[in-house]
Structures are given as C-alpha cells and as structure tokens.
Design a protein around this motif. Sequence first.
Motif, PDB file in Angstrom:
ATOM      1  N   VAL A 181      -8.175  -9.034  25.775  1.00 41.26           N
ATOM      2  CA  VAL A 181      -7.591  -8.328  26.919  1.00 41.26           C
ATOM      3  C   VAL A 181      -6.937  -9.346  27.857  1.00 41.26           C
ATOM      4  CG1 VAL A 181      -8.098  -6.900  28.952  1.00 41.26           C
ATOM      5  CG2 VAL A 181      -9.298  -6.483  26.787  1.00 41.26           C
ATOM      6  N   ALA A 182      -5.754  -9.008  28.366  1.00 37.44           N
ATOM      7  CA  ALA A 182      -5.072  -9.831  29.370  1.00 37.44           C
ATOM      8  C   ALA A 182      -4.938  -8.999  30.638  1.00 37.44           C
ATOM      9  CB  ALA A 182      -3.694 -10.259  28.872  1.00 37.44           C
ATOM     10  N   GLY A 183      -5.364  -9.573  31.778  1.00 36.58           N
ATOM     11  CA  GLY A 183      -5.310  -8.779  32.996  1.00 36.58           C
ATOM     12  C   GLY A 183      -5.599  -9.576  34.247  1.00 36.58           C
ATOM     13  N   CYS A 214       2.362  -5.094  34.354  1.00 37.02           N
ATOM     14  CA  CYS A 214       1.981  -4.799  32.972  1.00 37.02           C
ATOM     15  C   CYS A 214       3.159  -4.890  32.002  1.00 37.02           C
ATOM     16  CB  CYS A 214       1.299  -3.435  32.871  1.00 37.02           C
ATOM     17  SG  CYS A 214       2.338  -2.041  33.302  1.00 37.02           S
ATOM     18  N   SER A 215       4.378  -4.615  32.468  1.00 34.23           N
ATOM     19  CA  SER A 215       5.556  -4.695  31.592  1.00 34.23           C
ATOM     20  C   SER A 215       5.837  -6.131  31.152  1.00 34.23           C
ATOM     21  CB  SER A 215       6.784  -4.122  32.304  1.00 34.23           C
ATOM     22  OG  SER A 215       7.075  -4.868  33.464  1.00 34.23           O
ATOM     23  N   GLN A 216       5.262  -7.114  31.876  1.00 36.22           N
ATOM     24  CA  GLN A 216       5.466  -8.525  31.532  1.00 36.22           C
ATOM     25  C   GLN A 216       4.423  -9.039  30.558  1.00 36.22           C
ATOM     26  OE1 GLN A 216       5.938 -10.940  35.164  1.00 36.22           O
ATOM     27  NE2 GLN A 216       6.238  -9.029  36.304  1.00 36.22           N
ATOM     28  N   ILE A 217       3.407  -8.215  30.267  1.00 36.71           N
ATOM     29  CA  ILE A 217       2.342  -8.621  29.354  1.00 36.71           C
ATOM     30  C   ILE A 217       2.648  -8.092  27.958  1.00 36.71           C
ATOM     31  CG2 ILE A 217      -0.125  -8.463  28.850  1.00 36.71           C
ATOM     32  CD1 ILE A 217      -0.622  -8.041  31.821  1.00 36.71           C
ATOM     33  N   ARG A 260      -4.049  -0.035  24.852  1.00 34.79           N
ATOM     34  CA  ARG A 260      -5.144   0.523  25.643  1.00 34.79           C
ATOM     35  C   ARG A 260      -5.395  -0.355  26.867  1.00 34.79           C
ATOM     36  NH1 ARG A 260      -9.853   1.082  21.222  1.00 34.79           N
ATOM     37  NH2 ARG A 260      -9.259  -1.109  20.958  1.00 34.79           N
ATOM     38  N   ARG A 261      -5.879   0.275  27.941  1.00 36.69           N
ATOM     39  CA  ARG A 261      -6.217  -0.477  29.146  1.00 36.69           C
ATOM     40  C   ARG A 261      -7.737  -0.524  29.307  1.00 36.69           C
ATOM     41  NH1 ARG A 261      -1.526   0.514  33.683  1.00 36.69           N
ATOM     42  NH2 ARG A 261       0.227   0.443  32.213  1.00 36.69           N
ATOM     43  N   VAL A 292      -9.414  -6.059  35.072  1.00 41.07           N
ATOM     44  CA  VAL A 292      -8.697  -4.897  34.545  1.00 41.07           C
ATOM     45  C   VAL A 292      -7.494  -5.429  33.773  1.00 41.07           C
ATOM     46  CG1 VAL A 292      -9.455  -3.400  36.417  1.00 41.07           C
ATOM     47  CG2 VAL A 292      -7.288  -4.588  36.637  1.00 41.07           C
ATOM     48  N   GLY A 293      -7.252  -4.877  32.581  1.00 34.83           N
ATOM     49  CA  GLY A 293      -6.177  -5.439  31.775  1.00 34.83           C
ATOM     50  C   GLY A 293      -5.751  -4.560  30.626  1.00 34.83           C
ATOM     51  N   ILE A 294      -4.896  -5.144  29.801  1.00 37.06           N
ATOM     52  CA  ILE A 294      -4.305  -4.458  28.660  1.00 37.06           C
ATOM     53  C   ILE A 294      -4.684  -5.194  27.384  1.00 37.06           C
ATOM     54  CG2 ILE A 294      -2.129  -3.715  27.603  1.00 37.06           C
ATOM     55  CD1 ILE A 294      -0.868  -3.742  30.358  1.00 37.06           C
TER      56      ILE A 294
END
Length: 290
Positions: A144-146, A169-172, A179-180, A205-207
Amino acid sequence: MDYLLSLEKAIEYIEQNLEEELFSEDIAKVAGYSLYHLTHIFTAVIGEPIGNYIQKRRLSNSCKKLLYTKNRIIDIALDSGFGSSEAFSRAFKSAYGVSPIIYRKNNVDLYTGTKKMLDRETILHLAKGITIKPHIVELDKITVAGIRGETSTLDNILPDLWYRLNEICSQIPASSVARRFGICETDRKKTYITKDGNVAFSEIVGIEVDGLGQLPEGVDTKIIPGGRYAVFTHKGTVDTLIKTYDYIWGSWILFTKETLDEREDFEIYDERFLGADHADTQIDIYIPVK
C-alpha cells in the motif's frame, strides 16, 4: 485465548496498584496482548478508556479515605496518583460537585457517580452482544502507498488524511485492483495512552500498488503481511463504523475461539464503498488471527 480472563487480569492489576504509578505497557503485559488491542477491547467493553477508569477508581477510593481516615488531603492526593492537592481537588470537584474539604466536612458517605470495582459477572454483562461470525480468509501480502498521520480517540484526523490522499491519488501508480486501505499501526512506539485517557495511534490511508516504484513526495509505503484474517463487513454510513468496532472488540473477541495475532488490522474500501454518508456503503474490516 480467554480474552474475558485477560480483561479481568488487567482490571485486577489496576486495582492492586491504584496507589502506585501505573504504566499502560505493564497493564497490557499482564493482560497478555498488545497495548493497541487492550485499549480497544477495554474501551468497547467497559465503556471508557483505561486512563479514565483508573482516575475514577482512584477518586472513588479517595472518598473513603476522606471520611474514614484522618490523612491529610495532600497525602490522599498523592496516594491517588495526583501530583498536587490542587490537581486532586479539581478532579474531585469535577466528579462529585464539591471539593475534598467540603466532602470531608459533610461527613456523608454519598457514592453518587463513584466508580465501583468491576467483577467477572459485571464484565460479562457489559460484553453480551449478538453472535455474528466473521468469515476467515488467508491473504497474500499487500503493498500500500499512502499518507501516514497520528490520530487519537479525542482528535480524529482521519477525514483530513483521506482528503489529502484524494488530492494526490492520481499521482500514485495504483494496481489494477485499485482498492483503498485504512491501516491502524500497532507499533508500541506509536500507540500510547495519555494522562487524560486519550488513546493515540498511527494510521496510514492509501492505495494498493503493484510495487515500490516512484512515488510522490510525502507518500509512504506499507506492507500488509499475509496470513489469516477474520473479516467483518460494515454496512452503512462511516459515522456508524464505531458501532461495528464496538461489537468486534466488545463482544466477538471475548467469545471467539480465534486468537488475535500481532499483525495490524485494516479496512478495505472497494467498489462497494459508495460514499461516507451513503446508507448502502460497505467496508470490510480485517482482524488478524493466528
């Protein structure tokens, strides 16, 4: 693991050491599980944070000392865990409506609002709830990246973390699943109880991402380890999510045959998440078990 027995052990330890300096890590050690898990279970079952319970029990004991001993108020204050008679007087008046001096002068054993010691029967009564079984799944590790931040029971910054995540989030480079995740971090250094009973902990919190490639500045990565998880599905708005957690920590955990693991619990937000205020929203809660 008998979590009801563990909760009893924690309360017994508190009672035996009410006149000593109590450390949250020691209480958790006696209970037999992490401070993070203890604080959630204790609050859900007993109805208040550990710090609040300890202070109320100390104040309750101080009432008897004021009426049935000739100890000085400053000595009673220090025995009750307060650093000064002024701090003790403020807390006492807030709880009972009068100062310790007036309470002693009135010489009436009025226990309005006092905090009685809890026994097994009372704890069991508090913990009774609907028996709802989660389904058990085996997961592979997830990356997960967040955004990480420190939140607490009194100062909830989670809405701000989600807002900041939505902005970037569009940059990740998310995975195809997209999923988040909301992850409660159980690192002892990041979870603690303040003097006022507030429970602070770290949250990310991440994606979901496929790897650890180039990420925007300020974005952290987190590996959710694989293993067994008990999965609960919350249905309804986000502001009622606390009720689901109250059931998990206050009822299910005390009667389940599953044993908690030290891995971190987390929430998954997928296509069933229709918005924080949507009545048909669904959020999966993953509780690690052995």
